[in-house]
Scaffold this motif. Structure first.
Motif, short mmCIF file in Angstrom:
data_model
loop_
_atom_site.label_atom_id
_atom_site.label_comp_id
_atom_site.label_asym_id
_atom_site.label_seq_id
_atom_site.Cartn_x
_atom_site.Cartn_y
_atom_site.Cartn_z
N GLU A 139 0.83 -1.21 0.00
CA GLU A 139 0.00 0.00 0.00
C GLU A 139 0.86 1.26 0.00
OE1 GLU A 139 -4.10 -1.37 2.24
OE2 GLU A 139 -2.26 -1.20 3.44
N HIS A 140 1.98 1.23 0.71
CA HIS A 140 2.89 2.37 0.67
C HIS A 140 3.43 2.58 -0.73
CE1 HIS A 140 2.82 3.03 4.94
NE2 HIS A 140 3.24 1.81 5.20
N TYR A 141 3.81 1.50 -1.37
CA TYR A 141 4.31 1.56 -2.75
C TYR A 141 3.24 2.16 -3.66
CZ TYR A 141 6.63 -0.12 -7.03
OH TYR A 141 7.25 -0.22 -8.25
N ARG A 142 2.01 1.77 -3.45
CA ARG A 142 0.89 2.27 -4.26
C ARG A 142 0.69 3.77 -4.06
NH1 ARG A 142 -5.00 1.53 -2.76
NH2 ARG A 142 -6.17 2.26 -4.58
N VAL A 143 0.87 4.25 -2.84
CA VAL A 143 0.77 5.69 -2.58
C VAL A 143 1.79 6.45 -3.43
CG1 VAL A 143 1.19 7.48 -0.84
CG2 VAL A 143 -0.21 5.49 -0.27
N GLY A 144 3.03 5.96 -3.44
CA GLY A 144 4.05 6.60 -4.25
C GLY A 144 3.75 6.52 -5.73
N ALA A 145 3.31 5.34 -6.19
CA ALA A 145 3.02 5.15 -7.61
C ALA A 145 1.91 6.07 -8.09
CB ALA A 145 2.65 3.69 -7.87
N ALA A 146 0.97 6.39 -7.21
CA ALA A 146 -0.12 7.29 -7.58
C ALA A 146 0.37 8.67 -7.99
CB ALA A 146 -1.12 7.41 -6.42
N LEU A 147 1.56 9.04 -7.49
CA LEU A 147 2.10 10.38 -7.75
C LEU A 147 3.22 10.36 -8.78
CD1 LEU A 147 2.25 11.88 -4.14
CD2 LEU A 147 0.33 11.79 -5.73
N SER A 148 3.48 9.22 -9.40
CA SER A 148 4.63 9.11 -10.29
C SER A 148 4.60 10.10 -11.45
CB SER A 148 4.75 7.68 -10.82
OG SER A 148 3.59 7.32 -11.57
N ALA A 149 3.41 10.46 -11.92
CA ALA A 149 3.30 11.39 -13.04
C ALA A 149 3.85 12.77 -12.70
CB ALA A 149 1.85 11.50 -13.50
N LEU A 150 3.91 13.11 -11.42
CA LEU A 150 4.43 14.43 -11.03
C LEU A 150 5.88 14.59 -11.43
CD1 LEU A 150 2.93 14.81 -7.42
CD2 LEU A 150 2.09 15.82 -9.56
N ARG A 151 6.61 13.50 -11.52
CA ARG A 151 8.03 13.58 -11.89
C ARG A 151 8.20 14.16 -13.29
NH1 ARG A 151 9.62 8.09 -12.22
NH2 ARG A 151 11.71 8.89 -12.62
N GLU A 152 7.22 13.92 -14.17
CA GLU A 152 7.28 14.46 -15.52
C GLU A 152 7.00 15.96 -15.55
OE1 GLU A 152 4.60 12.25 -17.91
OE2 GLU A 152 5.55 10.32 -17.50
N GLN A 153 6.47 16.48 -14.45
CA GLN A 153 6.14 17.90 -14.34
C GLN A 153 7.18 18.66 -13.53
OE1 GLN A 153 2.08 17.84 -12.79
NE2 GLN A 153 1.63 16.08 -14.10
N GLN A 154 8.37 18.08 -13.41
CA GLN A 154 9.49 18.68 -12.68
C GLN A 154 9.17 18.91 -11.20
OE1 GLN A 154 11.82 17.74 -15.02
NE2 GLN A 154 12.93 19.43 -14.10
N VAL A 155 8.39 17.99 -10.64
CA VAL A 155 8.12 18.00 -9.21
C VAL A 155 9.02 16.95 -8.56
CG1 VAL A 155 6.40 17.54 -7.41
CG2 VAL A 155 5.75 18.78 -9.49
N LEU A 156 9.74 17.35 -7.54
CA LEU A 156 10.68 16.47 -6.84
C LEU A 156 9.95 15.75 -5.71
CD1 LEU A 156 13.59 15.47 -6.38
CD2 LEU A 156 13.96 17.49 -4.94
N ILE A 157 9.92 14.43 -5.78
CA ILE A 157 9.28 13.62 -4.75
C ILE A 157 10.35 13.06 -3.82
CG2 ILE A 157 7.85 11.59 -4.29
CD1 ILE A 157 6.59 11.98 -7.05
N ALA A 226 8.84 6.45 -1.93
CA ALA A 226 9.73 7.01 -2.96
C ALA A 226 10.01 5.98 -4.04
CB ALA A 226 11.03 7.47 -2.32
N LEU A 227 10.12 4.72 -3.66
CA LEU A 227 10.32 3.63 -4.62
C LEU A 227 9.11 3.55 -5.56
CD1 LEU A 227 12.22 1.14 -5.30
CD2 LEU A 227 10.67 -0.19 -3.84
N GLY A 228 7.93 3.57 -4.99
CA GLY A 228 6.72 3.50 -5.80
C GLY A 228 6.58 4.66 -6.77
N ALA A 229 7.11 5.81 -6.41
CA ALA A 229 7.02 6.98 -7.28
C ALA A 229 7.81 6.82 -8.56
CB ALA A 229 7.48 8.23 -6.54
N ALA A 230 8.70 5.81 -8.60
CA ALA A 230 9.48 5.51 -9.81
C ALA A 230 9.06 4.18 -10.41
CB ALA A 230 10.96 5.51 -9.49
N ASP A 231 7.81 3.80 -10.18
CA ASP A 231 7.32 2.50 -10.63
C ASP A 231 7.46 2.31 -12.14
OD1 ASP A 231 5.81 -0.03 -10.18
OD2 ASP A 231 4.31 0.97 -11.42
N THR A 232 7.46 3.39 -12.90
CA THR A 232 7.56 3.26 -14.35
C THR A 232 9.00 3.11 -14.82
OG1 THR A 232 7.62 5.68 -14.56
CG2 THR A 232 5.46 4.61 -14.74
#
Length: 260
Positions: A139-157, A226-232
């Motif tokens: 579930e923690h990984y899923r929380v991060g993955a939900a925000l992964s698209a922000l990285r393409e918008q130059q948002v630092l997670i 943070a790991l989940g935020a780079a799921d792609t």
């Protein structure tokens, strides 16, 4: 696209310390493109319901006692970003993650201590997010993955915590890392570098000395987020690793794109 990062925040005194890790954090900020905003999950903001800061001006929270007076004089006057907060809320809702806005919460030391080193002018907007230690690793990984698209918008997670964080086992007389702490971090590094989610999600049972390294989960879960935020991307790289007082791990993991 920006990477996501897990950063150890150590003790509150990190903000005024001078050593290899603080120097690393200073250089890290200049090694990546300057972000438009920072989204930060801190181990020191626990909540059963996912919280999203929405204050226009974030106050500096001194959530500690007994440290040098100069720490209490530090201000980190970062502004919030309500548009980004609302966007995060929508991203969570799209993934079925319950959440709510919080216009009162400021930045605890798990947030402002490393940010004070990395971006001392506090000119980048910050959205702080809570962690829920009661969730499963998946579930923690899923929380991060939900925000992964922000990285393409130059948002630092950023996830801020500590991989080995057992305050009862600190040894101020012997700063050399203890064997059990090293064994845990070595196991963790192997799983992260191979993106072995099966092992990571069952770290409590499979990692050596997991109970000693992670007696309570709140400092570990920002790593999973943070790991989940780079799921792609599925790229993990250890950028720094050292210890304080034998068992306080100071590590930085980068997930996703490489630094310049």
């Amino acid at each position: 696209m920006l990477p996501s990062f897990f950063i150890a925040h150590g003790a509150p005194s990190l903000a005024i310390e001078q050593h290899a890790y603080t120097e690393f954090l200073r250089k890290l900020a200049s090694s990546i493109p300057r972000p438009k905003a920072i989204v930060l999950f801190s181990a020191h903001w626990e909540s059963r319901l996912q919280q999203i800061s929405s204050a226009i001006q974030l106050e500096t929270i001194y959530d500690f006692t007994g440290f040098p007076e100069e720490l209490y004089a530090i201000k980190y006057p970062a502004k919030g970003d309500l548009t980004l907060s609302l966007h995060i809320q929508q991203l969570f809702q799209d993934e079925g993650i319950d959440c709510e806005m919080n216009d009162q919460r400021g930045l605890d030391h798990g947030s402002w201590a490393p940010l004070h080193i990395m971006y001392p002018d506090a000119s980048i907007p910050v959205v702080a997010l809570s962690v829920n230690p009661r969730l499963t690793p998946e579930e923690h990984y899923r929380v991060g993955a939900a925000l992964s698209a922000l990285r393409e918008q130059q948002v630092l997670i950023l996830g801020s915590g500590g991989t080995v964080h057992n305050l009862r086992r600190l040894d101020r007389r012997n700063p050399a890392p203890q064997v059990w702490a090293l064994k845990f971090d070595e196991w963790l590094a192997e799983q992260l570098e191979t993106w072995n989610l099966e092992a990571l999600f069952s770290y409590e049972d499979r990692a050596p000395f997991a109970a000693e390294a992670v007696p309570t989960p709140e400092h570990f879960v920002p790593l999973l987020i943070a790991l989940g935020a780079a799921d792609t991307s599925h790229k993990a790289r250890l950028l720094h690793h050292s210890f304080q007082m034998g068992t306080l791990s100071l590590s930085c993991w980068m997930f996703g794109a490489e630094t310049n």
